[in-house]
Design an enzyme around this catalytic site. Sequence first.
Site, PDB file in Angstrom:
ATOM      1  N   ASP A   8       0.880  -1.397  -0.406  1.00  0.00           N
ATOM      2  CA  ASP A   8      -0.185   0.013   0.197  1.00  0.00           C
ATOM      3  C   ASP A   8       0.714   0.627   0.190  1.00  0.00           C
ATOM      4  O   ASP A   8       1.874   1.200  -0.355  1.00  0.00           O
ATOM      5  CB  ASP A   8      -0.978   0.104   1.136  1.00  0.00           C
ATOM      6  CG  ASP A   8      -0.478   0.084   2.245  1.00  0.00           C
ATOM      7  OD1 ASP A   8       0.590   0.392   2.632  1.00  0.00           O
ATOM      8  OD2 ASP A   8      -1.283   0.232   3.400  1.00  0.00           O
ATOM      9  N   HIS A   9      -0.002   2.048   0.219  1.00  0.00           N
ATOM     10  CA  HIS A   9       1.168   4.153   0.119  1.00  0.00           C
ATOM     11  C   HIS A   9       2.496   3.762   1.002  1.00  0.00           C
ATOM     12  O   HIS A   9       3.156   4.597   1.184  1.00  0.00           O
ATOM     13  CB  HIS A   9       0.002   4.898   0.504  1.00  0.00           C
ATOM     14  CG  HIS A   9      -0.419   5.100   1.585  1.00  0.00           C
ATOM     15  ND1 HIS A   9      -1.869   3.939   1.433  1.00  0.00           N
ATOM     16  CD2 HIS A   9      -0.664   5.754   2.870  1.00  0.00           C
ATOM     17  CE1 HIS A   9      -2.579   4.094   2.850  1.00  0.00           C
ATOM     18  NE2 HIS A   9      -1.677   5.243   3.846  1.00  0.00           N
ATOM     19  N   CYS A  65       2.481  -3.224   4.110  1.00  0.00           N
ATOM     20  CA  CYS A  65       2.203  -2.106   4.562  1.00  0.00           C
ATOM     21  C   CYS A  65       2.647  -1.594   5.221  1.00  0.00           C
ATOM     22  O   CYS A  65       3.629  -1.473   5.651  1.00  0.00           O
ATOM     23  CB  CYS A  65       0.618  -2.313   4.561  1.00  0.00           C
ATOM     24  SG  CYS A  65      -0.287  -3.687   5.973  1.00  0.00           S
ATOM     25  N   GLY A  66       2.244  -0.420   6.306  1.00  0.00           N
ATOM     26  CA  GLY A  66       2.225  -0.008   7.595  1.00  0.00           C
ATOM     27  C   GLY A  66       3.213  -0.572   8.154  1.00  0.00           C
ATOM     28  O   GLY A  66       3.958  -0.807   8.745  1.00  0.00           O
ATOM     29  N   THR A  67       2.492  -1.561   9.267  1.00  0.00           N
ATOM     30  CA  THR A  67       2.959  -3.305   9.678  1.00  0.00           C
ATOM     31  C   THR A  67       3.052  -3.810   9.028  1.00  0.00           C
ATOM     32  O   THR A  67       3.926  -5.095   9.802  1.00  0.00           O
ATOM     33  CB  THR A  67       1.552  -2.984  10.859  1.00  0.00           C
ATOM     34  OG1 THR A  67       0.645  -3.177  10.169  1.00  0.00           O
ATOM     35  CG2 THR A  67       1.610  -1.697  11.626  1.00  0.00           C
ATOM     36  N   GLY A  68       2.892  -4.233   8.132  1.00  0.00           N
ATOM     37  CA  GLY A  68       2.383  -5.818   8.186  1.00  0.00           C
ATOM     38  C   GLY A  68       1.601  -6.724   8.281  1.00  0.00           C
ATOM     39  O   GLY A  68       1.317  -7.411   7.601  1.00  0.00           O
ATOM     40  N   GLY A  70      -2.317  -5.805   8.832  1.00  0.00           N
ATOM     41  CA  GLY A  70      -4.250  -5.404   7.950  1.00  0.00           C
ATOM     42  C   GLY A  70      -3.492  -6.266   6.768  1.00  0.00           C
ATOM     43  O   GLY A  70      -4.253  -7.139   5.849  1.00  0.00           O
ATOM     44  N   HIS A  98       8.355 -24.208   9.268  1.00  0.00           N
ATOM     45  CA  HIS A  98       7.778 -25.016  10.080  1.00  0.00           C
ATOM     46  C   HIS A  98       6.239 -24.646   9.285  1.00  0.00           C
ATOM     47  O   HIS A  98       5.367 -25.452   9.997  1.00  0.00           O
ATOM     48  CB  HIS A  98       7.516 -24.072  11.854  1.00  0.00           C
ATOM     49  CG  HIS A  98       8.737 -24.835  12.469  1.00  0.00           C
ATOM     50  ND1 HIS A  98       8.172 -24.633  13.621  1.00  0.00           N
ATOM     51  CD2 HIS A  98       9.755 -25.919  11.952  1.00  0.00           C
ATOM     52  CE1 HIS A  98       9.984 -24.913  13.969  1.00  0.00           C
ATOM     53  NE2 HIS A  98      10.530 -25.705  13.331  1.00  0.00           N
ATOM     54  N   ASN A  99       5.526 -23.286   8.737  1.00  0.00           N
ATOM     55  CA  ASN A  99       4.421 -22.750   8.412  1.00  0.00           C
ATOM     56  C   ASN A  99       4.154 -23.194   7.187  1.00  0.00           C
ATOM     57  O   ASN A  99       3.167 -23.388   6.715  1.00  0.00           O
ATOM     58  CB  ASN A  99       4.261 -21.505   9.022  1.00  0.00           C
ATOM     59  CG  ASN A  99       4.451 -21.347   9.961  1.00  0.00           C
ATOM     60  OD1 ASN A  99       4.804 -20.887  10.690  1.00  0.00           O
ATOM     61  ND2 ASN A  99       3.658 -22.198  11.204  1.00  0.00           N
ATOM     62  N   ARG A 109       6.694   0.865   8.267  1.00  0.00           N
ATOM     63  CA  ARG A 109       7.128   1.723   9.786  1.00  0.00           C
ATOM     64  C   ARG A 109       7.602   0.925  10.517  1.00  0.00           C
ATOM     65  O   ARG A 109       7.737   1.164  11.619  1.00  0.00           O
ATOM     66  CB  ARG A 109       5.786   1.518  10.182  1.00  0.00           C
ATOM     67  CG  ARG A 109       4.664   2.848   8.963  1.00  0.00           C
ATOM     68  CD  ARG A 109       3.505   3.568   9.874  1.00  0.00           C
ATOM     69  NE  ARG A 109       2.923   4.386   8.650  1.00  0.00           N
ATOM     70  CZ  ARG A 109       1.881   4.329   8.107  1.00  0.00           C
ATOM     71  NH1 ARG A 109       0.960   3.301   9.129  1.00  0.00           N
ATOM     72  NH2 ARG A 109       0.805   4.713   7.308  1.00  0.00           N
ATOM     73  N   HIS A 133       4.665 -30.828  11.295  1.00  0.00           N
ATOM     74  CA  HIS A 133       4.638 -29.409  10.263  1.00  0.00           C
ATOM     75  C   HIS A 133       3.361 -29.999   9.388  1.00  0.00           C
ATOM     76  O   HIS A 133       2.199 -29.194   9.688  1.00  0.00           O
ATOM     77  CB  HIS A 133       5.741 -28.418  10.181  1.00  0.00           C
ATOM     78  CG  HIS A 133       6.399 -28.170  10.771  1.00  0.00           C
ATOM     79  ND1 HIS A 133       6.347 -27.939  12.347  1.00  0.00           N
ATOM     80  CD2 HIS A 133       7.759 -28.937  10.899  1.00  0.00           C
ATOM     81  CE1 HIS A 133       7.326 -28.214  13.547  1.00  0.00           C
ATOM     82  NE2 HIS A 133       8.184 -28.670  12.213  1.00  0.00           N
TER      83      HIS A 133
HETATM   84  C1  RB5 Z   1      -2.174   2.338   6.570  1.00  0.00           C
HETATM   85  O1  RB5 Z   1      -2.339   3.684   6.902  1.00  0.00           O
HETATM   86  C2  RB5 Z   1      -1.942   1.669   7.214  1.00  0.00           C
HETATM   87  O2  RB5 Z   1      -3.266   1.219   8.247  1.00  0.00           O
HETATM   88  C3  RB5 Z   1      -1.542   0.082   7.005  1.00  0.00           C
HETATM   89  O3  RB5 Z   1      -0.224   0.109   6.148  1.00  0.00           O
HETATM   90  C4  RB5 Z   1      -0.845  -0.993   7.615  1.00  0.00           C
HETATM   91  O4  RB5 Z   1      -0.426   0.148   8.452  1.00  0.00           O
HETATM   92  C5  RB5 Z   1      -2.415  -1.460   8.508  1.00  0.00           C
HETATM   93  O5  RB5 Z   1      -2.305  -2.852   8.481  1.00  0.00           O
END
Ligand code: RB5
Length: 152
Positions: A8-9, A65-68, A70, A98-99, A109, A133
């Site tokens: 994503d962005h 994504c930001g955290t991986g 979502g 394993h998975n 982030r 496994h």
């Molecule tokens: C986008 O702002 C953020 O929510 C997305 O990149 C991600 O971190 C979601 O899990």
Amino acid sequence: MKIAIGNDHAAVDLKNSVMEYLEEKGIEIDDFGVQSTQRANYPVYAEKVAKKVLSGEYDCGILICGTGVGISIAANKFKGIRAAAVSDPTTARLVKQHNNANILCFGARIVGEELAHDIVDAYIEAQFEGGRHQDRIDLITAIEEKGSCIDG
Ligand code: RB5
């Protein structure tokens, strides 16, 4: 090895860095993510990559994504996808061993560029170990198919 990548962005720069890193290693990698930092909805890119992996055209996927988190939650809604959100190389190795994770996820982030490269290396160099496994993955498949892996 052929990899489908999406983002994503929040993860444009890290996606580009990971692509360049893998291409330098001679790995074929196709981009199904965004190239703009305009707001983008991560489930869309999770779906694109999940479907490419399930088609068999790609050996595995990478989603950022930001955290991986979502993007991994969204990808795991597809039957047959085992997407793992990781933030260190040890976990990246173990999710393959394993998975048998077929999509590797991480957060732009959360991890920096070098750590992301190490994570990707650990994942692509590892092999699924099978055996006990595989038994556990079969139970996950039973949950997907019957809603339960518990006998009786
Ligand atoms: C986008 O702002 C953020 O929510 C997305 O990149 C991600 O971190 C979601 O899990």
